[in-house]
Write a protein that holds these residues in place. Structure first.
Motif, PDB file in Angstrom:
ATOM      1  N   LYS A 172       8.402   8.582  -1.816  1.00  0.00           N
ATOM      2  CA  LYS A 172       7.508   7.501  -2.225  1.00  0.00           C
ATOM      3  C   LYS A 172       7.504   6.441  -1.124  1.00  0.00           C
ATOM      4  O   LYS A 172       8.529   6.172  -0.501  1.00  0.00           O
ATOM      5  CB  LYS A 172       7.960   6.890  -3.544  1.00  0.00           C
ATOM      6  CG  LYS A 172       7.849   7.839  -4.733  1.00  0.00           C
ATOM      7  CD  LYS A 172       8.302   7.160  -6.009  1.00  0.00           C
ATOM      8  CE  LYS A 172       8.220   8.094  -7.202  1.00  0.00           C
ATOM      9  NZ  LYS A 172       6.821   8.471  -7.522  1.00  0.00           N
ATOM     10  N   LEU A 173       6.348   5.835  -0.904  1.00  0.00           N
ATOM     11  CA  LEU A 173       6.212   4.844   0.151  1.00  0.00           C
ATOM     12  C   LEU A 173       6.100   3.444  -0.434  1.00  0.00           C
ATOM     13  O   LEU A 173       5.621   3.265  -1.554  1.00  0.00           O
ATOM     14  CB  LEU A 173       4.967   5.126   1.002  1.00  0.00           C
ATOM     15  CG  LEU A 173       4.799   6.520   1.587  1.00  0.00           C
ATOM     16  CD1 LEU A 173       3.585   6.552   2.490  1.00  0.00           C
ATOM     17  CD2 LEU A 173       6.040   6.965   2.339  1.00  0.00           C
ATOM     18  N   VAL A 174       6.536   2.478   0.341  1.00  0.00           N
ATOM     19  CA  VAL A 174       6.340   1.072   0.020  1.00  0.00           C
ATOM     20  C   VAL A 174       5.372   0.510   1.051  1.00  0.00           C
ATOM     21  O   VAL A 174       5.511   0.745   2.253  1.00  0.00           O
ATOM     22  CB  VAL A 174       7.672   0.301   0.072  1.00  0.00           C
ATOM     23  CG1 VAL A 174       7.434  -1.187  -0.113  1.00  0.00           C
ATOM     24  CG2 VAL A 174       8.633   0.830  -0.982  1.00  0.00           C
ATOM     25  N   ASP A 175       4.383  -0.212   0.589  1.00  0.00           N
ATOM     26  CA  ASP A 175       3.431  -0.860   1.490  1.00  0.00           C
ATOM     27  C   ASP A 175       4.174  -1.970   2.224  1.00  0.00           C
ATOM     28  O   ASP A 175       4.453  -3.032   1.672  1.00  0.00           O
ATOM     29  CB  ASP A 175       2.260  -1.428   0.677  1.00  0.00           C
ATOM     30  CG  ASP A 175       1.144  -1.981   1.555  1.00  0.00           C
ATOM     31  OD1 ASP A 175       1.443  -2.472   2.660  1.00  0.00           O
ATOM     32  OD2 ASP A 175      -0.021  -1.943   1.122  1.00  0.00           O
ATOM     33  N   LEU A 176       4.523  -1.723   3.483  1.00  0.00           N
ATOM     34  CA  LEU A 176       5.343  -2.669   4.228  1.00  0.00           C
ATOM     35  C   LEU A 176       4.625  -3.997   4.470  1.00  0.00           C
ATOM     36  O   LEU A 176       5.252  -5.054   4.457  1.00  0.00           O
ATOM     37  CB  LEU A 176       5.768  -2.046   5.555  1.00  0.00           C
ATOM     38  CG  LEU A 176       6.807  -0.926   5.455  1.00  0.00           C
ATOM     39  CD1 LEU A 176       6.992  -0.252   6.797  1.00  0.00           C
ATOM     40  CD2 LEU A 176       8.141  -1.480   4.957  1.00  0.00           C
ATOM     41  N   LYS A 177       3.324  -3.942   4.670  1.00  0.00           N
ATOM     42  CA  LYS A 177       2.574  -5.177   4.880  1.00  0.00           C
ATOM     43  C   LYS A 177       2.628  -6.046   3.623  1.00  0.00           C
ATOM     44  O   LYS A 177       2.892  -7.261   3.691  1.00  0.00           O
ATOM     45  CB  LYS A 177       1.128  -4.870   5.253  1.00  0.00           C
ATOM     46  CG  LYS A 177       0.296  -6.094   5.572  1.00  0.00           C
ATOM     47  CD  LYS A 177      -1.112  -5.701   6.001  1.00  0.00           C
ATOM     48  CE  LYS A 177      -1.956  -6.933   6.325  1.00  0.00           C
ATOM     49  NZ  LYS A 177      -3.338  -6.544   6.756  1.00  0.00           N
ATOM     50  N   ALA A 178       2.396  -5.420   2.468  1.00  0.00           N
ATOM     51  CA  ALA A 178       2.444  -6.156   1.205  1.00  0.00           C
ATOM     52  C   ALA A 178       3.858  -6.650   0.918  1.00  0.00           C
ATOM     53  O   ALA A 178       4.053  -7.782   0.442  1.00  0.00           O
ATOM     54  CB  ALA A 178       1.951  -5.272   0.068  1.00  0.00           C
TER      55      ALA A 178
END
Length: 390
Positions: A161-167
């Motif tokens: 699963k990925l986390v939106d790094l910008k957000a």
């Protein structure tokens, strides 16, 4: 040497200054302590003045070279090398929180990180709240006046699963939180969390950085302010990496770029191939168009990584059959090796989680994690078919 270098050049040319022997490859400093020219210079070093090296628990030329390389790769100014990846993860938390603090953590984390949050930190009066890595609305809902840190791992182990790094970076900045990212799966070759505002980045150097299953190691790199606290904690609690392990990993960084390109290329081919097999219920890989966060992966990662996870329709029995029948792939809990490794997370790396906790992060009984090695893809397909046939 030019200041602007590509990552692969930094990993190769970021060596310590040569000694009087003019060696081409960096030497190994297997010594516990160092000497001084005078009582005055020794006292100055203990005051933090000058550039004298005191003791290998504090720093060591071989370890310093590795740290400097990883700092350059991550685009962060300071770092510390630990004896294992989990020592780095623990230090990234313990050095920066105190009794009464609260942490927001994305739910999809490595099993040992989960144990730190659930079993160790509460004894010291540090609380946490899990949030959905894919839903920023849950991040805001978890905020408390005592929240000090946003802790995440992307891609996650093992669900990818990925986390939106910008957000996540904006959320952390807006709420004055320390933004801490476990970047082990991607490495700084594939993504740089500091570009999105991360204050601290951790790695298990045991994995892709070493890349050949030889030594343990962990890395923390971050801003000067954060690393001052982390370095103080690590120097006085003693999780320092050995000079030998640092030397091995530093040499391995010289080939990380080409190795990782090959791992990623083979992983994508295998992910596409697995998708078409009837006994495979689902395949998870960030660069597969079927991955629910495919567009995000393309934005913040330069490749999909070397890990593929897939779910077998036959559940745990099918997973056991696969692991027992393969002849080339290795059964191990490690990953990031030149050799392809198969792991069954539900009964190994994440076995301490309850069935409900595993389900919440997408770990089913039929889920298999494959760390794709550097063998020929056709040989891996043949081997996998041995275990996947009914």
């Amino acid at each position: 040497m030019p200041k602007k270098l590509h990552p692969q050049t930094q990993a190769i040319r970021g060596q310590m200054e040569k000694t009087g022997f003019r060696e081409h490859s960096a030497p190994l400093f297997l010594t516990s302590s160092f000497t001084f020219d005078s009582a005055e210079s020794m006292a100055a070093s203990f005051r933090g003045e000058g550039d004298g090296i005191i003791y290998s628990r504090y720093n060591n030329p071989s370890v310093d070279e590795l740290v400097a390389k990883v700092c350059a790769l991550e685009g962060l100014p300071a770092g510390f090398a630990t004896g294992s990846g989990m020592a780095a993860v623990f230090a990234s938390i313990a050095a920066l929180v105190q009794q009464g603090d609260h942490i927001i953590a994305t739910r999809a984390l490595f099993g040992s990180t989960h144990q730190i949050l659930t079993s160790i930190l509460p004894k010291w009066g540090v609380r946490f709240t899990y949030v959905d890595p894919e839903n920023p609305e849950t991040w805001s809902a978890a905020l408390r006046p005592e929240t000090v840190m946003f802790l995440t791992e992307t891609p996650s182990n093992p669900g990818l699963k990925l986390v939106d790094l910008k957000a996540a970076g904006k959320f952390s900045k807006d709420n004055d939180l320390l933004f801490v990212v476990d970047n082990c799966f991607a490495t700084s070759i594939i993504q740089r969390p500091a570009d999105y505002g991360a204050d601290l980045v951790t790695h298990s150097a045991t994995k892709w950085m070493d890349g050949q299953g030889r030594v343990l190691g962990g890395l923390l790199v971050g801003t000067e302010e954060v690393m001052e606290k982390v370095t103080f904690f690590c120097r006085h609690t003693g999780p320092a990496m050995s000079p030998f392990n640092a030397w091995v990993i530093s040499k391995s960084l010289e080939t990380l770029h080409v190795r990782l390109a090959a791992h990623c290329a083979s992983a994508l081919k295998l992910a596409e191939w697995l998708t078409d097999l009837p006994m495979v219920k689902a395949v998870h890989y960030p660069y597969l168009p079927s991955h629910p966060q495919y567009e995000l992966a393309r934005r913040q990662m330069t490749a999909g990584g070397g890990i593929v996870t897939f779910e077998l329709a036959g559940g745990i029995e099918a997973a056991n059959a696969l692991l027992n029948r393969v002849e080339i792939c290795t059964r191990s809990s490690n990953l990031g090796d030149t050799r392809t490794i198969l792991t069954h997370p539900a009964t190994t790396t994440h076995s301490k989680l309850t069935p409900e906790e595993r389900a919440s992060v997408g770990i089913s009984d039929g889920l298999v994690r494959m760390s794709v090695g550097l063998e020929h893809v056709d040989d891996l397909k043949t081997d996998l078919l041995l275990g996947l046939q009914p």
